[in-house]
Design a protein around this motif. Structure first.
Motif, short mmCIF file in Angstrom:
data_model
loop_
_atom_site.label_atom_id
_atom_site.label_comp_id
_atom_site.label_asym_id
_atom_site.label_seq_id
_atom_site.Cartn_x
_atom_site.Cartn_y
_atom_site.Cartn_z
N ARG A 1 5.60 -6.57 8.04
CA ARG A 1 4.28 -6.20 7.52
C ARG A 1 4.44 -4.97 6.64
N ARG A 2 3.88 -5.03 5.44
CA ARG A 2 3.97 -3.94 4.49
C ARG A 2 3.05 -2.80 4.95
N PRO A 3 3.61 -1.60 5.14
CA PRO A 3 2.80 -0.49 5.64
C PRO A 3 1.84 0.10 4.60
N THR A 4 2.11 -0.14 3.33
CA THR A 4 1.24 0.36 2.26
C THR A 4 1.04 -0.75 1.25
N ASP A 5 0.24 -0.48 0.22
CA ASP A 5 0.04 -1.46 -0.84
C ASP A 5 1.21 -1.50 -1.81
N GLU A 6 2.14 -0.59 -1.62
CA GLU A 6 3.24 -0.41 -2.56
C GLU A 6 4.42 -1.33 -2.23
N HIS A 7 5.00 -1.91 -3.29
CA HIS A 7 6.22 -2.72 -3.17
C HIS A 7 7.35 -1.80 -2.71
N ARG A 8 8.14 -2.25 -1.73
CA ARG A 8 9.22 -1.42 -1.19
C ARG A 8 10.54 -2.17 -1.19
N HIS A 9 11.61 -1.40 -1.13
CA HIS A 9 12.96 -1.96 -1.00
C HIS A 9 13.57 -1.41 0.28
N TYR A 10 14.48 -2.19 0.87
CA TYR A 10 15.05 -1.82 2.16
C TYR A 10 16.56 -1.95 2.13
N LEU A 11 17.21 -1.15 2.94
CA LEU A 11 18.62 -1.27 3.24
C LEU A 11 18.69 -1.93 4.61
N ILE A 12 19.42 -3.04 4.72
CA ILE A 12 19.47 -3.84 5.94
C ILE A 12 20.89 -3.80 6.52
N SER B 1 16.50 -2.16 9.64
CA SER B 1 16.15 -1.91 8.25
C SER B 1 15.68 -0.48 8.05
N ARG B 2 15.83 -0.03 6.82
CA ARG B 2 15.39 1.31 6.46
C ARG B 2 14.87 1.27 5.04
N PRO B 3 13.62 1.71 4.80
CA PRO B 3 13.12 1.73 3.43
C PRO B 3 13.90 2.76 2.61
N VAL B 4 14.12 2.46 1.35
CA VAL B 4 14.86 3.36 0.48
C VAL B 4 14.04 3.69 -0.76
N HIS C 1 10.87 -8.61 -9.43
CA HIS C 1 12.30 -8.43 -9.19
C HIS C 1 12.59 -8.44 -7.71
N THR C 2 13.86 -8.71 -7.41
CA THR C 2 14.33 -8.69 -6.03
C THR C 2 15.58 -7.83 -5.99
N LEU C 3 15.65 -6.94 -5.04
CA LEU C 3 16.82 -6.09 -4.87
C LEU C 3 17.24 -6.19 -3.41
N GLU C 4 18.43 -6.70 -3.18
CA GLU C 4 18.94 -6.85 -1.82
C GLU C 4 20.03 -5.81 -1.58
#
Length: 139
Positions: free
Chosen positions: A69-80, A87-90, A113-116
């Motif tokens: 679940r997205r904690p904010t309206d903002e698009h986020r990227h994560y390190l998994i 996971s950790r948001p970056v 875009h997608t960043l993995e």
């Protein structure tokens, strides 16, 4: 997006998960509660929640989609973590700025875009290994 009892149950249960989960894992959590939802409905709800920007989605090493679940309206990227899935948001401000610049210079609109990003977290890293991979690890 129309709010249904099933979507509400999926979103609420997903919000109780501290890490990314698969649709199957989410379905199992729902089945173990009083809000059982069919697996097809879970997949459909997750797709709609993704389109609405209410969940973040990443893929694991096998390509399976995982949801949080997205904690904010903002698009986020994560390190998994490749081992435990933690996971950790970056901060990916540079990526977002580059994507904006690319859209402006190419004339493309609605650029997505997608960043993995994956690695091995500190708790899973072998003793004596350094964060850059020296001293052990998978790669």
């Amino acid at each position: 997006m129309r709010r249904t009892r099933q979507r509400a149950a999926v979103l609420e249960t997903l919000g109780q998960c501290g890490e990314f989960v698969s649709a199957q894992e989410l379905h199992a959590l729902l089945a173990g509660s009083d809000r059982a939802v069919g697996l097809t409905t879970v997949y459909r709800a997750l797709r709609e929640l993704d389109r609405a920007g209410l969940v973040d989605v990443v893929r694991d090493e096998t390509g399976e989609r995982l949801y949080l679940r997205r904690p904010t309206d903002e698009h986020r990227h994560y390190l998994i973590c490749r081992r435990c899935g933690r996971s950790r948001p970056v901060d990916a401000g540079a990526v977002e700025a580059w994507a904006e610049h690319l859209a402006e210079t190419t004339g493309f609109a609605e650029l997505e875009h997608t960043l993995e990003l994956s690695g091995v977290c500190g708790e899973c890293r072998p003793a004596g290994a350094t964060p850059n991979g020296a001293g052990g690890g998978d790669r």
